[in-house]
Enzyme design. Structure first.
Site, PDB file in Angstrom:
ATOM      1  N   GLN A 172      -1.919  32.326 104.174  1.00 42.38           N
ATOM      2  CA  GLN A 172      -1.499  32.385 102.775  1.00 42.38           C
ATOM      3  C   GLN A 172      -2.057  33.632 102.108  1.00 42.38           C
ATOM      4  O   GLN A 172      -3.160  33.633 101.569  1.00 42.38           O
ATOM      5  CB  GLN A 172      -1.929  31.132 102.017  1.00 42.38           C
ATOM      6  CG  GLN A 172      -1.319  31.104 100.636  1.00 42.38           C
ATOM      7  CD  GLN A 172      -1.447  29.774  99.956  1.00 42.38           C
ATOM      8  OE1 GLN A 172      -2.007  28.828 100.482  1.00 42.38           O
ATOM      9  NE2 GLN A 172      -0.928  29.696  98.753  1.00 42.38           N
ATOM     10  N   PHE A 173      -1.249  34.703 102.126  1.00 41.57           N
ATOM     11  CA  PHE A 173      -1.686  35.970 101.545  1.00 41.57           C
ATOM     12  C   PHE A 173      -1.870  35.866 100.032  1.00 41.57           C
ATOM     13  O   PHE A 173      -2.632  36.626  99.439  1.00 41.57           O
ATOM     14  CB  PHE A 173      -0.710  37.095 101.884  1.00 41.57           C
ATOM     15  CG  PHE A 173       0.558  37.088 101.078  1.00 41.57           C
ATOM     16  CD1 PHE A 173       0.644  37.834  99.910  1.00 41.57           C
ATOM     17  CD2 PHE A 173       1.652  36.343 101.473  1.00 41.57           C
ATOM     18  CE1 PHE A 173       1.807  37.840  99.157  1.00 41.57           C
ATOM     19  CE2 PHE A 173       2.816  36.342 100.737  1.00 41.57           C
ATOM     20  CZ  PHE A 173       2.894  37.092  99.569  1.00 41.57           C
ATOM     21  N   THR A 174      -1.218  34.909  99.385  1.00 39.33           N
ATOM     22  CA  THR A 174      -1.310  34.803  97.926  1.00 39.33           C
ATOM     23  C   THR A 174      -2.707  34.432  97.440  1.00 39.33           C
ATOM     24  O   THR A 174      -2.989  34.536  96.246  1.00 39.33           O
ATOM     25  CB  THR A 174      -0.288  33.788  97.377  1.00 39.33           C
ATOM     26  OG1 THR A 174      -0.568  32.500  97.927  1.00 39.33           O
ATOM     27  CG2 THR A 174       1.137  34.209  97.717  1.00 39.33           C
TER      28      THR A 174
END
Length: 137
Positions: free
Chosen positions: A70-72
């Site tokens: 999850q890059f967010t």
């Protein structure tokens, strides 16, 4: 990371990974300076952290983990109304490190389910507690 009683992740309407018993849902974000060494340390921390029922760890009771990239998690929202993603490592850097966390967990004996790196994923979970903890190394 969240303590869950169950969790799943779907891609294009198909379940990619699921746990149907108490365990951990782990959302992994990678930034530019992260290393394989840190990935191994994170895996060991996740495997041994005593946050399940009765102050047990996944390693104590063989609880499963669902690991999703999850890059967010590295969103910068300090300016304006649109997040910046500059702190998130690009896919070619991040994917092997998320894979290293998963591999290290499996080497420790963990039962690990996963999402699909870079895919649009739909995550469902029942947060137990609720318990949500950030782990930064």
């Amino acid at each position: 990371m969240q303590r869950v009683s169950q969790a799943s992740v779907a891609v294009d309407g198909q379940v990619a990974g699921a746990i149907d018993e108490p365990g951990l849902l782990v959302l992994v974000g990678v930034t530019h300076g992260d290393t394989p060494d840190q990935a191994a340390k994170l895996a060991a921390k996740l495997w041994g952290l005593r946050i399940l029922e009765g102050e047990k760890s996944c390693s104590d009771i063989g609880a499963p983990l669902l690991v999703i990239s999850q890059f967010t998690l590295y969103a910068d929202t300090r300016k304006g109304r649109r997040p910046s993603w500059l702190a998130a490592a690009p896919g070619p850097v991040a994917e092997p490190l998320v894979g290293a966390v998963i591999s290290s967990l499996r080497e420790l004996g963990a039962r690990v389910q996963t999402g699909v790196f870079g895919a649009d994923m739909k995550v469902s979970l029942v947060n137990d507690g609720p318990v949500t903890i950030m782990i930064e190394l």
